[in-house]
Design an enzyme around this catalytic site. Structure first.
Site, PDB file in Angstrom:
ATOM      1  N   PHE A  16       8.560   1.821   3.040  1.00 30.99           N
ATOM      2  CA  PHE A  16       8.895   0.796   2.060  1.00 30.99           C
ATOM      3  C   PHE A  16       9.161  -0.531   2.762  1.00 30.99           C
ATOM      4  CE2 PHE A  16       9.773   4.765   0.008  1.00 30.99           C
ATOM      5  CZ  PHE A  16       9.537   4.558  -1.341  1.00 30.99           C
ATOM      6  N   ALA A  17       8.583  -1.603   2.205  1.00 29.57           N
ATOM      7  CA  ALA A  17       8.825  -2.946   2.735  1.00 29.57           C
ATOM      8  C   ALA A  17       9.089  -3.877   1.563  1.00 29.57           C
ATOM      9  CB  ALA A  17       7.619  -3.428   3.543  1.00 29.57           C
ATOM     10  N   ASP A  76      18.117   5.424  17.703  1.00 30.66           N
ATOM     11  CA  ASP A  76      18.734   4.190  17.228  1.00 30.66           C
ATOM     12  C   ASP A  76      18.892   3.227  18.398  1.00 30.66           C
ATOM     13  OD1 ASP A  76      20.605   2.188  16.301  1.00 30.66           O
ATOM     14  OD2 ASP A  76      21.100   3.556  14.664  1.00 30.66           O
ATOM     15  N   ASP A  83      11.107   4.953   8.048  1.00 25.08           N
ATOM     16  CA  ASP A  83      11.583   3.591   7.820  1.00 25.08           C
ATOM     17  C   ASP A  83      10.577   2.583   8.352  1.00 25.08           C
ATOM     18  OD1 ASP A  83      13.882   4.339   6.553  1.00 25.08           O
ATOM     19  OD2 ASP A  83      15.206   3.997   8.269  1.00 25.08           O
ATOM     20  N   GLU A 133      20.876   9.234   2.871  1.00 26.39           N
ATOM     21  CA  GLU A 133      20.994  10.059   4.071  1.00 26.39           C
ATOM     22  C   GLU A 133      22.071  11.134   3.883  1.00 26.39           C
ATOM     23  OE1 GLU A 133      20.301   8.576   8.238  1.00 26.39           O
ATOM     24  OE2 GLU A 133      22.491   8.789   8.290  1.00 26.39           O
ATOM     25  N   TYR A 183      12.213  -7.029   4.522  1.00 27.46           N
ATOM     26  CA  TYR A 183      11.633  -5.989   5.363  1.00 27.46           C
ATOM     27  C   TYR A 183      10.124  -6.121   5.500  1.00 27.46           C
ATOM     28  CZ  TYR A 183      16.063  -3.568   5.737  1.00 27.46           C
ATOM     29  OH  TYR A 183      17.364  -3.243   6.039  1.00 27.46           O
TER      30      TYR A 183
END
Length: 325
Positions: A99-100, A304, A189, A281, A104
């Site tokens: 998803f953007a 991360d 992501d 999450e 984003y």
């Protein structure tokens, strides 16, 4: 039970257990007929198994098997050449959902260029990009076996609302479209970069990626930081692994069940004026606690960028990109 408590189970990694994992791999050849080996065949079989055992990679510094006998994939625990040879025989198609929306969109080109290069290279992949700004998506040269589908989403879907909406969107599109186009589906992501090959070793019915935060001193705070009234709450002491929502997937049917259940939990919380601490999450982890993954990916598959990596991380296959960069 945290990862430190589970670590002692690494001693269970023997040739017998490795053989069991090999047998139950999703691409293992069917065994529909019983066959009794002759003495000559038995000798050849034992010789072949001995040679294979010498070729099998080993990791003794990490946990490679869960208590429910699901493999944990690390660098040095698989032969991608063997897995590729089995995968291509199945003529499978894998999908990636990302998803953007709003700010984003800036990550689309970096993500797509790296994924086009490193994600299941040489195999058929459909990339499904949901965005509120399709006109801002640059033209990207894709590998011949890869296809990019840009899917518009409503403008009111802001990035703040995305964690509570994407489970619904994924399950809706699985029902209406994806189940007819792909065999496996993974959610990733958009604000990540793939840095090394991610191959068919990730393919299984239900796949979760162990969060890199589980390798920090305060990892239990992340698992338990949800209101007790939430549908996503995990009672203290009941969790085993903590999974990231940045990379998960599996067969289309299993991902459909996962996303429907998680969205249901999100909506029940919303009706009661509750929001789980880590949003989707948290609900993902509650689901995977009671519906155990058939394969786990080590934090090598999503690290991360805020964290320093321990020595057991031999390769970072995918890393987060700072959202404000």
């Amino acid at each position: 039970m945290g990862i430190t408590k589970l670590h002692g189970l690494a001693i269970l990694v023997t040739a017998g257990i490795t053989g069991a994992i090999w047998y139950h791999h999703p691409f293992s050849p069917a065994r529909d007929q019983e066959h009794t080996a002759s003495p000559e065949e038995d000798t050849v079989l034992k010789t072949d198994l001995h040679e294979i055992s010498l070729m099998l990679p080993w990791r003794r510094d990490v946990l490679v098997l869960t208590p429910w006998l699901a493999p944990i994939v690390w660098e040095g625990t698989f032969s991608r050449d063997i897995l590729n040879a089995q995968y291509v025989q199945k003529n499978l198609v894998t999908g990636v959902v990302t998803f953007a929306v709003e700010k984003y969109v800036q990550f689309v080109e970096g993500f797509m260029r790296s994924a086009n290069k490193y994600f299941l290279a040489g195999h058929q992949v459909n990339f499904y990009l949901f965005t509120d700004s399709p006109e801002k998506i640059p033209h990207l040269q894709m590998a011949p076996e890869n296809h990019l589908f840009v899917i518009p989403v409503q403008n009111h879907l802001g990035w703040q609302d995305l964690p509570t909406s994407r489970m619904d969107i994924i399950s809706t599109y699985i029902h209406s479209q994806f189940q007819y186009e792909v065999d496996y589906l993974y959610s990733i992501d958009i604000h990540v970069q793939l840095l090394a090959h991610i191959g068919v070793e990730i393919i299984d019915a239900l796949v979760g990626t162990i969060s890199s935060w589980q390798f920090t001193p305060h990892h239990e705070n992340k698992a338990y930081g949800t209101q007790p009234e939430s549908q996503a709450v995990i009672p203290e002491g009941e969790w085993d692994f903590y999974y990231t929502a940045s990379f998960y997937g599996g067969s289309v049917s299993e991902v459909y069940k996962l996303t429907r259940a998680c969205f249901k939990g999100v909506m029940e919380d919303r009706e009661n004026g509750i929001e789980a601490r880590w949003r989707d999450e948290s609900h993902l982890n509650k689901y995977l606690l009671h519906h155990k993954p058939t394969r786990l990916l080590s934090p090598e598959y999503y690290w991360d960028a805020e964290l320093s990596s321990p020595s057991i991380i031999q390769v970072k296959r995918m890393c987060s990109v700072h959202k404000d960069s």
